[in-house]
Design a protein around this motif. Structure first.
Motif, PDB file in Angstrom:
ATOM      1  N   MET A   1       0.844  -1.169   0.000  1.00 38.04           N
ATOM      2  CA  MET A   1       0.000   0.000   0.000  1.00 38.04           C
ATOM      3  C   MET A   1       0.894   1.239   0.000  1.00 38.04           C
ATOM      4  O   MET A   1       1.898   1.289   0.697  1.00 38.04           O
ATOM      5  CB  MET A   1      -0.904   0.001   1.237  1.00 38.04           C
ATOM      6  N   ARG A   2       0.478   2.211  -0.772  1.00 36.79           N
ATOM      7  CA  ARG A   2       1.164   3.501  -0.812  1.00 36.79           C
ATOM      8  C   ARG A   2       0.296   4.480  -0.012  1.00 36.79           C
ATOM      9  O   ARG A   2      -0.894   4.598  -0.276  1.00 36.79           O
ATOM     10  CB  ARG A   2       1.324   3.937  -2.261  1.00 36.79           C
ATOM     11  N   VAL A   3       0.902   5.160   0.958  1.00 37.28           N
ATOM     12  CA  VAL A   3       0.151   6.026   1.866  1.00 37.28           C
ATOM     13  C   VAL A   3       0.516   7.484   1.630  1.00 37.28           C
ATOM     14  O   VAL A   3       1.677   7.842   1.498  1.00 37.28           O
ATOM     15  CB  VAL A   3       0.432   5.641   3.339  1.00 37.28           C
ATOM     16  N   THR A   4      -0.520   8.325   1.606  1.00 36.20           N
ATOM     17  CA  THR A   4      -0.368   9.772   1.488  1.00 36.20           C
ATOM     18  C   THR A   4      -1.140  10.396   2.636  1.00 36.20           C
ATOM     19  O   THR A   4      -2.291  10.021   2.882  1.00 36.20           O
ATOM     20  CB  THR A   4      -0.947  10.285   0.152  1.00 36.20           C
ATOM     21  N   GLY A   5      -0.532  11.318   3.331  1.00 36.88           N
ATOM     22  CA  GLY A   5      -1.224  12.001   4.419  1.00 36.88           C
ATOM     23  C   GLY A   5      -0.650  11.639   5.766  1.00 36.88           C
ATOM     24  O   GLY A   5       0.281  10.842   5.878  1.00 36.88           O
ATOM     25  N   PRO A   6      -1.230  12.205   6.827  1.00 40.22           N
ATOM     26  CA  PRO A   6      -0.691  12.003   8.164  1.00 40.22           C
ATOM     27  C   PRO A   6      -0.879  10.579   8.673  1.00 40.22           C
ATOM     28  O   PRO A   6      -1.904   9.945   8.395  1.00 40.22           O
ATOM     29  CB  PRO A   6      -1.493  12.995   9.022  1.00 40.22           C
ATOM     30  N   ALA A   7       0.094  10.085   9.411  1.00 40.60           N
ATOM     31  CA  ALA A   7       0.034   8.726   9.949  1.00 40.60           C
ATOM     32  C   ALA A   7      -0.953   8.633  11.104  1.00 40.60           C
ATOM     33  O   ALA A   7      -1.450   7.549  11.404  1.00 40.60           O
ATOM     34  CB  ALA A   7       1.419   8.284  10.410  1.00 40.60           C
ATOM     35  N   ASP A   8      -1.261   9.754  11.741  1.00 44.49           N
ATOM     36  CA  ASP A   8      -2.145   9.742  12.911  1.00 44.49           C
ATOM     37  C   ASP A   8      -3.542  10.282  12.601  1.00 44.49           C
ATOM     38  O   ASP A   8      -4.244  10.755  13.479  1.00 44.49           O
ATOM     39  CB  ASP A   8      -1.525  10.536  14.047  1.00 44.49           C
ATOM     40  N   ALA A   9      -3.959  10.205  11.363  1.00 43.73           N
ATOM     41  CA  ALA A   9      -5.274  10.714  10.960  1.00 43.73           C
ATOM     42  C   ALA A   9      -6.386   9.939  11.656  1.00 43.73           C
ATOM     43  O   ALA A   9      -6.239   8.754  11.953  1.00 43.73           O
ATOM     44  CB  ALA A   9      -5.442  10.634   9.450  1.00 43.73           C
ATOM     45  N   THR A  10      -7.498  10.615  11.885  1.00 46.77           N
ATOM     46  CA  THR A  10      -8.645   9.950  12.503  1.00 46.77           C
ATOM     47  C   THR A  10      -9.549   9.294  11.465  1.00 46.77           C
ATOM     48  O   THR A  10     -10.502   8.624  11.826  1.00 46.77           O
ATOM     49  CB  THR A  10      -9.463  10.941  13.346  1.00 46.77           C
ATOM     50  N   ALA A  11      -9.249   9.500  10.189  1.00 44.28           N
ATOM     51  CA  ALA A  11     -10.032   8.875   9.124  1.00 44.28           C
ATOM     52  C   ALA A  11      -9.126   8.573   7.936  1.00 44.28           C
ATOM     53  O   ALA A  11      -8.161   9.297   7.676  1.00 44.28           O
ATOM     54  CB  ALA A  11     -11.184   9.777   8.694  1.00 44.28           C
ATOM     55  N   ALA A  12      -9.462   7.484   7.242  1.00 42.11           N
ATOM     56  CA  ALA A  12      -8.665   7.073   6.080  1.00 42.11           C
ATOM     57  C   ALA A  12      -9.580   6.762   4.909  1.00 42.11           C
ATOM     58  O   ALA A  12     -10.733   6.358   5.081  1.00 42.11           O
ATOM     59  CB  ALA A  12      -7.834   5.834   6.418  1.00 42.11           C
ATOM     60  N   VAL A  13      -9.032   6.953   3.717  1.00 46.37           N
ATOM     61  CA  VAL A  13      -9.675   6.555   2.475  1.00 46.37           C
ATOM     62  C   VAL A  13      -8.762   5.507   1.855  1.00 46.37           C
ATOM     63  O   VAL A  13      -7.612   5.807   1.524  1.00 46.37           O
ATOM     64  CB  VAL A  13      -9.858   7.752   1.516  1.00 46.37           C
ATOM     65  N   VAL A  14      -9.259   4.292   1.746  1.00 46.10           N
ATOM     66  CA  VAL A  14      -8.483   3.207   1.146  1.00 46.10           C
ATOM     67  C   VAL A  14      -9.003   3.013  -0.271  1.00 46.10           C
ATOM     68  O   VAL A  14     -10.187   2.725  -0.477  1.00 46.10           O
ATOM     69  CB  VAL A  14      -8.578   1.911   1.976  1.00 46.10           C
ATOM     70  N   CYS A  15      -8.110   3.197  -1.246  1.00 44.78           N
ATOM     71  CA  CYS A  15      -8.469   3.190  -2.667  1.00 44.78           C
ATOM     72  C   CYS A  15      -8.121   1.848  -3.305  1.00 44.78           C
ATOM     73  O   CYS A  15      -6.983   1.379  -3.190  1.00 44.78           O
ATOM     74  CB  CYS A  15      -7.731   4.316  -3.384  1.00 44.78           C
ATOM     75  N   LEU A  16      -9.117   1.287  -3.992  1.00 44.06           N
ATOM     76  CA  LEU A  16      -8.986  -0.047  -4.570  1.00 44.06           C
ATOM     77  C   LEU A  16      -9.179   0.011  -6.076  1.00 44.06           C
ATOM     78  O   LEU A  16     -10.183   0.520  -6.574  1.00 44.06           O
ATOM     79  CB  LEU A  16     -10.029  -0.972  -3.936  1.00 44.06           C
ATOM     80  N   ASN A  17      -8.223  -0.526  -6.784  1.00 45.32           N
ATOM     81  CA  ASN A  17      -8.122  -0.460  -8.234  1.00 45.32           C
ATOM     82  C   ASN A  17      -9.020  -1.493  -8.917  1.00 45.32           C
ATOM     83  O   ASN A  17      -9.541  -2.394  -8.291  1.00 45.32           O
ATOM     84  CB  ASN A  17      -6.657  -0.725  -8.610  1.00 45.32           C
ATOM     85  N   GLY A  18      -9.120  -1.361 -10.207  1.00 46.72           N
ATOM     86  CA  GLY A  18      -9.819  -2.336 -11.031  1.00 46.72           C
ATOM     87  C   GLY A  18      -8.946  -3.547 -11.285  1.00 46.72           C
ATOM     88  O   GLY A  18      -7.850  -3.669 -10.745  1.00 46.72           O
ATOM     89  N   GLY A  19      -9.428  -4.439 -12.118  1.00 49.20           N
ATOM     90  CA  GLY A  19      -8.690  -5.655 -12.426  1.00 49.20           C
ATOM     91  C   GLY A  19      -9.030  -6.144 -13.815  1.00 49.20           C
ATOM     92  O   GLY A  19      -9.526  -5.397 -14.651  1.00 49.20           O
ATOM     93  N   GLN A  20      -8.781  -7.404 -14.031  1.00 51.07           N
ATOM     94  CA  GLN A  20      -9.003  -7.993 -15.349  1.00 51.07           C
ATOM     95  C   GLN A  20      -9.177  -9.493 -15.199  1.00 51.07           C
ATOM     96  O   GLN A  20      -9.023 -10.026 -14.103  1.00 51.07           O
ATOM     97  CB  GLN A  20      -7.818  -7.683 -16.253  1.00 51.07           C
ATOM     98  N   SER A  21      -9.465 -10.160 -16.298  1.00 53.06           N
ATOM     99  CA  SER A  21      -9.642 -11.603 -16.273  1.00 53.06           C
ATOM    100  C   SER A  21      -8.307 -12.320 -16.083  1.00 53.06           C
ATOM    101  O   SER A  21      -8.192 -13.219 -15.260  1.00 53.06           O
ATOM    102  CB  SER A  21     -10.296 -12.070 -17.575  1.00 53.06           C
ATOM    103  N   ARG A  22      -7.310 -11.914 -16.845  1.00 56.08           N
ATOM    104  CA  ARG A  22      -5.999 -12.562 -16.780  1.00 56.08           C
ATOM    105  C   ARG A  22      -5.345 -12.307 -15.426  1.00 56.08           C
ATOM    106  O   ARG A  22      -5.421 -11.219 -14.895  1.00 56.08           O
ATOM    107  CB  ARG A  22      -5.112 -12.004 -17.895  1.00 56.08           C
ATOM    108  N   GLU A  23      -4.715 -13.320 -14.870  1.00 54.20           N
ATOM    109  CA  GLU A  23      -4.049 -13.188 -13.581  1.00 54.20           C
ATOM    110  C   GLU A  23      -2.661 -12.589 -13.787  1.00 54.20           C
ATOM    111  O   GLU A  23      -1.755 -13.275 -14.256  1.00 54.20           O
ATOM    112  CB  GLU A  23      -3.962 -14.547 -12.895  1.00 54.20           C
ATOM    113  N   VAL A  24      -2.526 -11.314 -13.461  1.00 55.46           N
ATOM    114  CA  VAL A  24      -1.254 -10.619 -13.613  1.00 55.46           C
ATOM    115  C   VAL A  24      -0.880  -9.981 -12.286  1.00 55.46           C
ATOM    116  O   VAL A  24      -1.726  -9.720 -11.429  1.00 55.46           O
ATOM    117  CB  VAL A  24      -1.315  -9.534 -14.722  1.00 55.46           C
TER     118      VAL A  24
END
Length: 160
Positions: A1-24
């Motif tokens: 995971m790549r993190v941007t912002g303060p380490a002690d934040a009271t809230a986080a947004v975790v961003c999840l990417n798309g994918g595909q059929s082929r296993e890469v």
């Protein structure tokens, strides 16, 4: 995971990417990177985590969900919003059972009929689609109709 912002934040947004059929092997999402860069500047008190799946394929959806859950726990924030783009929408829905998750935001999310929705119980689900969200010749896509199918609404079964 790549993190941007303060380490002690009271809230986080975790961003999840798309994918595909082929296993890469997982890669960073240029779309999410662009989005996080802009949102982090607007919301400097939030922590943003960009998840890089081990394998980015809907054939390994269970692994993608494990990666998302690990990312939620790693942020350590008491409140979390899961932001899922395309296949990341399905991943976010399945990972929503983590205790800190309050909201799932799907950006043109892939929500297949067979997707279990129980993890959303007690959480908010918001879905955003653009006017061009659809499959095009040779280009996979996710339509808004798939997110609002009547089968999404569960009604209690009558018992005798």
């Amino acid at each position: 995971m790549r993190v941007t912002g303060p380490a002690d934040a009271t809230a986080a947004v975790v961003c999840l990417n798309g994918g595909q059929s082929r296993e890469v092997e997982g890669t960073w999402s240029a779309t999410l990177e662009w989005l996080v860069r802009r949102l982090a500047a607007e919301f400097p008190r939030l922590t943003f985590g960009e998840v890089k799946y081990r394998i980015k394929s809907w054939k390994r959806l269970d692994w993608c969900v494990e990666d998302a859950r690990a990312a939620v726990r790693e942020t350590g924030a008491p409140r979390t919003l899961l932001l899922g783009f395309s296949m990341g929408g399905a991943v976010a829905i399945l990972a929503a059972g983590e205790p800190s998750v309050e909201t799932v935001l799907g950006l043109a999310p892939w929500i297949p009929d067979r997707l279990e929705l129980d993890a959303l119980h007690g959480r908010r689900l918001r879905v955003l689609h653009g006017t061009l969200d659809q499959a095009l010749p040779g280009i996979p896509g996710v339509s808004a109709a798939g997110s609002r199918r009547p089968s999404r609404v569960r009604t209690p079964r009558k018992t005798r």
